[in-house]
Design a protein around this motif. Sequence first.
Motif, PDB file in Angstrom:
ATOM      1  N   LEU A   6       0.837  -1.209   0.000  1.00  0.00           N
ATOM      2  CA  LEU A   6       0.000   0.000   0.000  1.00  0.00           C
ATOM      3  C   LEU A   6       0.866   1.251   0.000  1.00  0.00           C
ATOM      4  O   LEU A   6       1.822   1.369   0.764  1.00  0.00           O
ATOM      5  N   LYS A   8       0.317   5.670  -0.372  1.00  0.00           N
ATOM      6  CA  LYS A   8      -0.599   6.802  -0.508  1.00  0.00           C
ATOM      7  C   LYS A   8       0.177   8.112  -0.438  1.00  0.00           C
ATOM      8  O   LYS A   8       0.985   8.342   0.463  1.00  0.00           O
ATOM      9  N   THR A  41      -4.536   8.667   7.736  1.00  0.00           N
ATOM     10  CA  THR A  41      -4.430   8.338   6.308  1.00  0.00           C
ATOM     11  C   THR A  41      -4.516   6.833   6.099  1.00  0.00           C
ATOM     12  O   THR A  41      -5.143   6.351   5.149  1.00  0.00           O
ATOM     13  N   ARG A  44      -8.206   5.849   6.510  1.00  0.00           N
ATOM     14  CA  ARG A  44      -9.007   6.290   5.356  1.00  0.00           C
ATOM     15  C   ARG A  44      -8.690   5.467   4.109  1.00  0.00           C
ATOM     16  O   ARG A  44      -9.582   5.185   3.307  1.00  0.00           O
ATOM     17  N   SER A  45      -7.441   5.084   3.956  1.00  0.00           N
ATOM     18  CA  SER A  45      -7.047   4.274   2.801  1.00  0.00           C
ATOM     19  C   SER A  45      -7.659   2.883   2.877  1.00  0.00           C
ATOM     20  O   SER A  45      -8.195   2.361   1.891  1.00  0.00           O
ATOM     21  N   TYR A  50      -9.964   7.014   0.620  1.00  0.00           N
ATOM     22  CA  TYR A  50      -8.922   7.492  -0.278  1.00  0.00           C
ATOM     23  C   TYR A  50      -8.652   6.422  -1.334  1.00  0.00           C
ATOM     24  O   TYR A  50      -8.648   5.234  -1.024  1.00  0.00           O
ATOM     25  N   GLU A  51      -8.413   6.866  -2.548  1.00  0.00           N
ATOM     26  CA  GLU A  51      -7.926   5.943  -3.579  1.00  0.00           C
ATOM     27  C   GLU A  51      -6.453   5.658  -3.316  1.00  0.00           C
ATOM     28  O   GLU A  51      -5.686   6.562  -2.987  1.00  0.00           O
ATOM     29  N   LEU A  52      -6.062   4.418  -3.487  1.00  0.00           N
ATOM     30  CA  LEU A  52      -4.666   4.058  -3.282  1.00  0.00           C
ATOM     31  C   LEU A  52      -3.839   4.491  -4.484  1.00  0.00           C
ATOM     32  O   LEU A  52      -4.286   4.388  -5.627  1.00  0.00           O
ATOM     33  N   ASP A  53      -2.642   4.965  -4.237  1.00  0.00           N
ATOM     34  CA  ASP A  53      -1.716   5.261  -5.333  1.00  0.00           C
ATOM     35  C   ASP A  53      -1.037   3.995  -5.821  1.00  0.00           C
ATOM     36  O   ASP A  53      -0.605   3.907  -6.967  1.00  0.00           O
ATOM     37  N   GLN A  65     -11.329  -3.178  -4.074  1.00  0.00           N
ATOM     38  CA  GLN A  65     -11.585  -2.195  -5.122  1.00  0.00           C
ATOM     39  C   GLN A  65     -12.380  -2.806  -6.281  1.00  0.00           C
ATOM     40  O   GLN A  65     -13.067  -2.096  -7.001  1.00  0.00           O
TER      41      GLN A  65
END
Length: 299
Positions: A6, A8, A41, A44-45, A50-53, A65
């Motif tokens: 993961l 972010k 963060t 929220r991830s 939040y969208e994951l990077d 997802q």
Amino acid sequence: MKIENLEKRIDQKVILKELNLTFNKGEITGLIGRNGSGKTTFFRSVAGHYELDHGKILIDQEDIQENKLLKQKIFYIDEQYNFLSGYTLNKLLLFYQNAYAGFNKEKYLTLTKKNNLNPRFKYRSMSKGMQGLYKMILAICSNADYLLLDEPLDGLDIIVKKKVLGILLDDVSENSRSIIISSHNLNELESIIDRALILKRNHIQLDYHLEVLREHARKIQMVFKTKKVPQLVKENSRLLHFQGRVVTAIFENYTHELKTLIQAEQPILFEELPLTLEDVFEANLANEETDYSLQGETL
């Protein structure tokens, strides 16, 4: 739940990086880190706010997802973007029944009645303590497998705090859930968690199971004949305090052989002290730039 690689970023700044974790049902995990370390963060991830990077979050080997229904297995209320304020408890009950297919209405009604939470109350009209208690009731009654609790005890008085913890621990004993909880009060956290994750410099630096930590780690206070600390001690411990000639350190892999070698240095004082989660936090985070090499030229 399994978290794989993961990452972010927020405003081009890396907040979380290369997180690889597994959360097991029936386990309470404490997430520990300094302010701004990325704990919120992280919540929220994982909750999908939040969208994951980069990376994946898997439940039962499925990517949440790709299968949005799996998000019903995760409960999280974001304090900063709390939408509860304008609604009555009656309306919130309807919302959470729709959001979570397994919501336990009977248990919800029992707990709210027992704690004198009138269904006509507006959430924002309640005291902070009653809000905290109500959020814990929602978490438990959601029947989600994974409860993400970000500072759930913050600002609660001792009476309400005991009620909140009582509801949480009763539920853990009855149901096989995974609970991930953050708190600034490490003494409270230590009394309820099975495992501690230390978040530092964007990723999980340490992952302790408290039972194993208590078995293998020791906090030792030592005084040597000179101010020079033996190399053996430096290499095998994390410094907690250094005052005058008194050294207090944590040995994470303490063995009888190591004890024998230290005592061979003939310390004037060699005393084992109770080890707490706060000590582990301090040794790893509170003085990040402090080590034996910074304690004076004589070391």
